[in-house]
Design a protein around this motif. Structure first.
Motif, PDB file in Angstrom:
ATOM      1  N   LEU A  75      62.964 -43.711 -40.269  1.00 10.51           N
ATOM      2  CA  LEU A  75      63.172 -44.656 -41.416  1.00 10.51           C
ATOM      3  C   LEU A  75      61.949 -44.628 -42.170  1.00 10.51           C
ATOM      4  CD1 LEU A  75      66.161 -46.648 -40.533  1.00 10.51           C
ATOM      5  CD2 LEU A  75      66.116 -44.344 -42.334  1.00 10.51           C
ATOM      6  N   LEU A  89      69.113 -40.445 -51.019  1.00  9.04           N
ATOM      7  CA  LEU A  89      67.743 -40.651 -50.448  1.00  9.04           C
ATOM      8  C   LEU A  89      69.312 -41.500 -48.945  1.00  9.04           C
ATOM      9  CD1 LEU A  89      66.053 -42.894 -52.184  1.00  9.04           C
ATOM     10  CD2 LEU A  89      65.479 -40.942 -50.332  1.00  9.04           C
ATOM     11  N   LYS A 148      55.593 -47.140 -46.613  1.00  4.99           N
ATOM     12  CA  LYS A 148      55.856 -46.855 -45.600  1.00  4.99           C
ATOM     13  C   LYS A 148      55.026 -47.934 -44.550  1.00  4.99           C
ATOM     14  CE  LYS A 148      53.983 -43.241 -42.072  1.00  4.99           C
ATOM     15  NZ  LYS A 148      53.066 -43.369 -41.259  1.00  4.99           N
ATOM     16  N   LEU A 176      60.865 -43.283 -45.349  1.00  9.63           N
ATOM     17  CA  LEU A 176      62.381 -43.135 -46.445  1.00  9.63           C
ATOM     18  C   LEU A 176      61.080 -43.137 -47.750  1.00  9.63           C
ATOM     19  CD1 LEU A 176      64.968 -42.832 -47.043  1.00  9.63           C
ATOM     20  CD2 LEU A 176      65.178 -45.178 -47.084  1.00  9.63           C
ATOM     21  N   ILE A 183      69.404 -41.439 -44.942  1.00 10.05           N
ATOM     22  CA  ILE A 183      69.659 -42.138 -43.745  1.00 10.05           C
ATOM     23  C   ILE A 183      71.090 -42.321 -43.114  1.00 10.05           C
ATOM     24  CG2 ILE A 183      70.404 -45.084 -43.248  1.00 10.05           C
ATOM     25  CD1 ILE A 183      68.546 -45.551 -46.247  1.00 10.05           C
TER      26      ILE A 183
END
Lengths: 600, 97
Positions: free
Chosen positions: A265, A417, A225, A268, A421
């Motif tokens: 983001l 995923l 991250k 993720l 996004i």
């Protein structure tokens, strides 16, 4: 246009086959009752159009739970269609009842046998052509993971004009000589997972380990991250800023777009770990073991073990878990579950918690775990408060546990995923850009500081919402309330408004995190609950949740300010309340006696 | 003695069946039983039949859940979880295997 409908018992592999044939991404899992509504996909091939429809699993043409009724009505309404009866070959002798009643409807039927490999490994045998002759309808063995099988099966159902079945052949039909069942042995893993003392501790341990991997210091989740966040927020922003000279454009691209999108983001990797854990629970069949074992706990709450499915799906997405409540047999149970589900923190709340807490805590791991735990405890508490002592039935078929197919697992994870996004890039970015525009210009459309902008004029009043807990600006309140549209917005907007960190204390941050935990779910979840229980009730629920969330954040703040003393008093009051309630129940009503029956 | 058995044998047999019949929730873990009668409401009965639980079926009680609220049964290759309240309405005859 011809319609091709997939019918079969629960957990026979309908959705998996449907996905393989059409390239769709319907939700799959190794437990009974994954699909809750009809999913359709149009496939065009050589000037012909085919509508593939995936239905919830049914046991017979007479329904039991709500989702089954839905499927049966769907079949009975259609007449120009082809039914693909998906049958798990391991439970063939039982599934044949459904096959027979489907054949009797007079619509063309083709039987697809799945799970053949595993069946043969366990020592079962089947003669496919003899079965086809005996039933009078085509029978085909398909492996949804093998490409050649899927192509071959697709050709069969698209090309051939199937004959209408003759129903006469069905009487006096027997499986003798055609089919010998496999021998099912309980594996070691199964016997451990279904053990009533081991199951829940294993689950808690696994969950704790996953949370540690995700949020722990120097663990893959946090490392990835930080790396991703630095890459987008610092390097990419600096790189782009070099090329843009106009300050307004630079601010738009760097602050409005890159920084806010990057701040979401960046999560993720952590979301990927959480998703893969949930996916593993679903695909391995551990969820069913948990549902069975935890039924003891849920029976005390007036629910049944099926609630485990809803709660675990709620960690992924609240809207999806609300839809999964259709598996319940009774409407009253569904309503109670829908009121309690929003308190389970969905994956979109994760970035908000970490953003709020990481600037005050060296390592937000324990705080985040605490918040997740608090959410589960509150939703269970709501179940307790609403339970009316009515008995709930619980009949659930339990699947065989298996290791998920790696290729399939990765494909599903990639799809989920990708959706995350896409959501960030479209919904959240559009929203943040709109907010950036409104907060950077005044009514004369000249570039001004934030405090004189359009948004500041419109939302000035919002600052009083969190005034008692030490938030004196409108930006925070606006960011938190924007979670109604999508919870990802909150982290994005906080990144936009406070690039240099927050202007409030750690106690306030915790109180705000509690607000996010308790406030109403996003608009898509409200819509999903409206589809199930009606707009009036779901809007009321949302309002109730938001108002209580505001007050709960005040309480949290003052408890933290006055430390343990108030906490102890509150806890004492709560315990007294529970004891009083239990005594009241003892005196005035026994189990399964309704209150209105007593006071006549 | 032979004539006595011939005359009253059936009564004795039925008496023994009643004596040894119990409901499914009384069967211990790992034991087998044959179902004699299902006294639940019709919709539940239909659902149980789809899961192979019908009169004359041989059932094994494999495990129990937490607080013994449910039973894990195995019937002809199907595994299912069943609430104790339903199991109490199913009359069975224990099999000593």
């Amino acid at each position: 246009m011809r319609e091709i409908i997939f019918v079969g018992n629960p957990n026979a592999g309908k959705s998996t086959l449907f996905n393989a044939l059409t390239g769709a991404h319907a939700h799959t899992g190794n437990w009974h009752g994954v699909t809750v509504g009809a999913t359709s996909k149009l496939v065009k091939k050589e000037n012909q159009a085919f509508l593939y429809t995936d239905l919830p699993g049914i046991y017979a043409l007479t329904g039991y739970s709500m989702e089954e009724m839905h499927a049966i009505r769907y079949i009975q309404e259609k007449n120009n269609c082809l039914l693909v009866n998906v049958v798990d070959v391991r439970t063939l002798s039982r599934s044949l009842e459904l096959t027979k009643s489907l054949v009797r409807t007079g619509v063309p039927v083709i039987v697809a046998l799945t799970m053949c490999k595993r069946f043969q490994k366990q020592g079962g045998t089947i003669d496919v052509s003899a079965l086809s002759q005996a039933l009078g309808v085509p029978v085909c063995a398909v492996d949804a993971f093998s490409k050649s099988d899927v192509v071959r099966f697709n050709q069969i159902i698209q090309k051939s004009r199937l004959p209408f079945p003759k129903t006469g052949a069905l009487d006096g039909f027997s499986l003798k000589g055609i089919y010998t069942p496999q021998i099912r042995k309980e594996s070691l893993v199964e016997s451990i997972c279904y053990n009533r003392f081991a199951c829940i501790p294993i689950f808690l341990l696994l969950t704790f380990a996953v949370f540690f991997l995700t949020f722990g210091e120097c663990m893959p989740g946090t490392l990835c991250k930080n790396f991703l966040e630095e890459l987008i927020c610092e390097r990419l922003t600096a790189f782009v800023a070099n090329y843009l000279q106009t300050p307004a454009v630079c601010a738009l691209v760097c602050d409005g777009f890159l920084r806010s999108a990057g701040s979401v983001l960046g999560f993720l990797p952590q979301i990927a770990i959480l998703y893969s854990f949930l996916l593993f629970l679903e695909e391995s069949g551990f969820m069913s073991a948990l549902a069975f074992t935890a039924d003891g706990v849920f029976s005390k709450l007036g629910l049944n073990g099926r609630a485990v499915f809803c709660i675990l799906l709620g960690f992924g997405c609240t809207a999806q878990s609300i839809l999964s409540t259709r598996g319940f047999e009774k409407k009253s149970m569904q309503e109670r579950t829908i009121l309690a589900l929003p308190y389970i923190s969905c994956s979109a709340k994760l970035p908000v918690y970490v953003t709020l807490l990481s600037s005050f805590f060296e390592n937000p791991f324990l705080a985040v775990v605490g918040l997740y735990g608090l959410g589960v405890v509150i939703s269970l508490g709501i179940f307790v408060l609403q339970s009316r002592g009515e008995m709930q039935n619980f009949i659930l078929e339990l699947p065989e546990m298996q290791l998920p197919n790696i290729k399939f697992f990765l494909k599903t994870l990639r799809f989920r995923l990708k959706q995350f996004i896409i959501k960030i890039v479209t919904v959240v970015t559009a929203f943040t850009l709109a907010v950036w525009f409104l907060s950077s210009f005044n009514f004369q459309f000249s570039y001004v500081p934030m405090q004189q902008s359009i948004l500041a004029h419109l939302c000035e009043g919002l600052k009083y919402v969190f005034y008692p807990i030490g938030v004196y600006d409108w930006q925070t309140a606006f960011a938190l309330l924007s979670g109604l549209i999508a919870k990802e917005n909150v982290a994005g907007l906080l990144g936009l408004f406070y690039p240099q960190g927050f202007a409030f204390s750690s106690h306030t941050a915790l109180a705000l995190a509690v607000f996010i935990l308790l406030c109403s779910p996003c608009i898509s979840a409200i819509a999903a609950s409206a589809r199930e229980i009606g707009w009036k009730k779901s809007l009321f629920n949302a309002l109730f949740q938001t108002v209580t969330a505001v007050f709960a954040s005040y309480v949290t703040y003052y408890v933290l300010q006055a430390h343990v003393l108030i906490l102890g008093v509150l806890l004492l009051l709560f315990i007294l309340f529970i004891i009083k309630r239990i005594c009241f129940e003892r005196i005035y009503r026994r189990k399964s006696v309704q209150l209105k029956d007593v006071h006549r | 003695m032979g004539s006595f058995l011939l005359l009253y044998g059936w009564y004795i047999l039925i008496f023994c069946v009643i004596l040894y019949s119990m409901n499914l929730s009384q069967v211990k873990n790992g034991e087998y039983a044959t179902i004699i009668q299902i006294n639940t409401e019709e919709s539940v009965k239909q659902r149980l039949k789809m899961l192979n639980v019908c009169p004359n079926a041989k059932v094994q009680v494999v495990k129990r859940s937490l607080f013994k609220s449910s039973l894990l049964l195995e019937v002809n290759g199907v595994r299912l979880g069943l609430r104790r309240e339903i199991a109490e309405q199913i009359k069975v005859l224990r099999l000593y295997i």
